[in-house]
Design a protein around this motif. Sequence first.
Motif, PDB file in Angstrom:
ATOM      1  N   VAL A 193       0.834  -1.202   0.000  1.00  9.72           N
ATOM      2  CA  VAL A 193       0.000   0.000   0.000  1.00  9.72           C
ATOM      3  C   VAL A 193       0.868   1.251   0.000  1.00  9.72           C
ATOM      4  N   ALA A 194       1.926   1.255   0.803  1.00 12.01           N
ATOM      5  CA  ALA A 194       2.808   2.423   0.863  1.00 12.01           C
ATOM      6  C   ALA A 194       3.470   2.676  -0.489  1.00 12.01           C
ATOM      7  N   TYR A 195       3.937   1.611  -1.158  1.00 15.05           N
ATOM      8  CA  TYR A 195       4.564   1.783  -2.470  1.00 15.05           C
ATOM      9  C   TYR A 195       3.580   2.379  -3.474  1.00 15.05           C
ATOM     10  N   VAL A 196       2.356   1.864  -3.503  1.00 18.39           N
ATOM     11  CA  VAL A 196       1.362   2.330  -4.465  1.00 18.39           C
ATOM     12  C   VAL A 196       0.989   3.789  -4.200  1.00 18.39           C
ATOM     13  N   VAL A 197       0.743   4.134  -2.933  1.00 22.68           N
ATOM     14  CA  VAL A 197       0.338   5.497  -2.589  1.00 22.68           C
ATOM     15  C   VAL A 197       1.456   6.489  -2.899  1.00 22.68           C
ATOM     16  N   TYR A 198       2.680   6.150  -2.546  1.00 22.70           N
ATOM     17  CA  TYR A 198       3.792   7.072  -2.812  1.00 22.70           C
ATOM     18  C   TYR A 198       4.035   7.237  -4.308  1.00 22.70           C
ATOM     19  N   PHE A 199       3.862   6.158  -5.069  1.00 25.28           N
ATOM     20  CA  PHE A 199       4.014   6.280  -6.520  1.00 25.28           C
ATOM     21  C   PHE A 199       2.956   7.216  -7.103  1.00 25.28           C
ATOM     22  N   MET A 200       1.709   7.070  -6.653  1.00 26.17           N
ATOM     23  CA  MET A 200       0.648   7.952  -7.130  1.00 26.17           C
ATOM     24  C   MET A 200       0.907   9.395  -6.713  1.00 26.17           C
ATOM     25  N   ALA A 201       1.462   9.598  -5.519  1.00 28.31           N
ATOM     26  CA  ALA A 201       1.776  10.954  -5.075  1.00 28.31           C
ATOM     27  C   ALA A 201       2.835  11.594  -5.961  1.00 28.31           C
ATOM     28  N   ILE A 202       3.854  10.811  -6.327  1.00 27.95           N
ATOM     29  CA  ILE A 202       4.895  11.345  -7.215  1.00 27.95           C
ATOM     30  C   ILE A 202       4.311  11.730  -8.569  1.00 27.95           C
ATOM     31  N   VAL A 203       3.432  10.890  -9.092  1.00 29.06           N
ATOM     32  CA  VAL A 203       2.795  11.200 -10.379  1.00 29.06           C
ATOM     33  C   VAL A 203       1.971  12.470 -10.277  1.00 29.06           C
ATOM     34  N   MET A 204       1.245  12.661  -9.188  1.00 34.48           N
ATOM     35  CA  MET A 204       0.432  13.867  -9.010  1.00 34.48           C
ATOM     36  C   MET A 204       1.303  15.108  -8.860  1.00 34.48           C
ATOM     37  N   ILE A 205       2.451  14.977  -8.178  1.00 36.66           N
ATOM     38  CA  ILE A 205       3.364  16.117  -8.044  1.00 36.66           C
ATOM     39  C   ILE A 205       3.925  16.518  -9.402  1.00 36.66           C
ATOM     40  N   LEU A 206       4.244  15.524 -10.236  1.00 41.86           N
ATOM     41  CA  LEU A 206       4.712  15.837 -11.591  1.00 41.86           C
ATOM     42  C   LEU A 206       3.625  16.558 -12.376  1.00 41.86           C
ATOM     43  N   GLY A 207       2.369  16.196 -12.129  1.00 43.73           N
ATOM     44  CA  GLY A 207       1.262  16.871 -12.803  1.00 43.73           C
ATOM     45  C   GLY A 207       1.128  18.324 -12.386  1.00 43.73           C
ATOM     46  N   VAL A 208       1.532  18.635 -11.146  1.00 45.33           N
ATOM     47  CA  VAL A 208       1.468  20.023 -10.684  1.00 45.33           C
ATOM     48  C   VAL A 208       2.376  20.912 -11.517  1.00 45.33           C
ATOM     49  N   PHE A 209       3.509  20.350 -11.977  1.00 46.33           N
ATOM     50  CA  PHE A 209       4.457  21.112 -12.790  1.00 46.33           C
ATOM     51  C   PHE A 209       4.143  21.011 -14.280  1.00 46.33           C
ATOM     52  N   ASP A 210       2.905  20.585 -14.611  1.00 45.16           N
ATOM     53  CA  ASP A 210       2.440  20.487 -16.011  1.00 45.16           C
ATOM     54  C   ASP A 210       3.310  19.563 -16.846  1.00 45.16           C
ATOM     55  N   ILE A 211       3.834  18.523 -16.220  1.00 48.19           N
ATOM     56  CA  ILE A 211       4.597  17.518 -16.950  1.00 48.19           C
ATOM     57  C   ILE A 211       3.618  16.479 -17.485  1.00 48.19           C
TER      58      ILE A 211
END
Length: 299
Positions: free
Chosen positions: A79-97
């Motif tokens: 669960v921790a791996y999946v949640v942290y991976f999704m968080a990284i993807v969302m952070i990249l989306g904040v920078f319009d990547i």
Amino acid sequence: MEEINDQVTNAWEYITGPDLWRILLSSALQIILIVLLALIIVKVTRKLVDKLFVNRQTGPIRISERRENTLKKLIKNVVAYVVYFMAIVMILGVFDIDIGPLLAGAGVLGLAIGFGAQNLVRDIISGFFIIFEDQFSVGDYVAVAGIEGTVEEIGLRTTKVLSWTGEMNIIPNGNLTQVVNYSVHNGLSIVDINIPYESDVADVEKIIEEVAVTLPEKYDFLVGTPEIIGVQNLEVSHFVIRVIADTLPGFQWAGERNIRKELQDKLYKSGIELPSPRVVLYSKEEKEALKRENRGQSH
């Protein structure tokens, strides 16, 4: 020259202007919110997993405590791996990547790595079968890959084994080709007691039996009364009496130490000392006399 000055001026106005700082502040707040949300989800999920396994004890599906601890740690890590991976993807989306090409590239890269990193794939598959077949669980005392110790964690790729001397061993699951699990079935303590030939076997066994009946009350890891097998060996200066006892899983060594201590203490107090090596010396005259005596007996 004027164009350069205009560009510098525009850049400075943009840096010092409110628009850039508004964007940075908004992005920073979004990132903080994503990180906090990920941490909260992981923490809440871990509590839910603990609560789920507590409720499981009263449900129709029963699993052993060993397997329960293993599954709890594994679910929490996944669960921790999946949640942290999704968080990284969302952070990249904040920078319009653009996340789409990134995920597609990750898939192609993962496929290439899968073909090249055969050991990694082997470790993951081995880890899956270790958990699925319940070969060992967290808390078990095992011997794997030449290492003995207590299993601290089982992951899909590696297993952590804590040696009794304190070393933490991290072993790839693909290297766990043979496993000795001491925590599944009851152990067997085997104690050999050396007795001098001057002592009577029946008297010694009587003393051992008197001590054996009192041991299960002293040591709760003993399953039943220790049993005398009998005379195991005849040595140069002593004979050996073997005593065995069933113990709880993983306590066979503790059983041997304590049974040996109790028996030795009682035997010593009863006047039966430890046998010591003996050397018999004959003078030349005594040797000749023995030869003459043997010749006379032969005639």
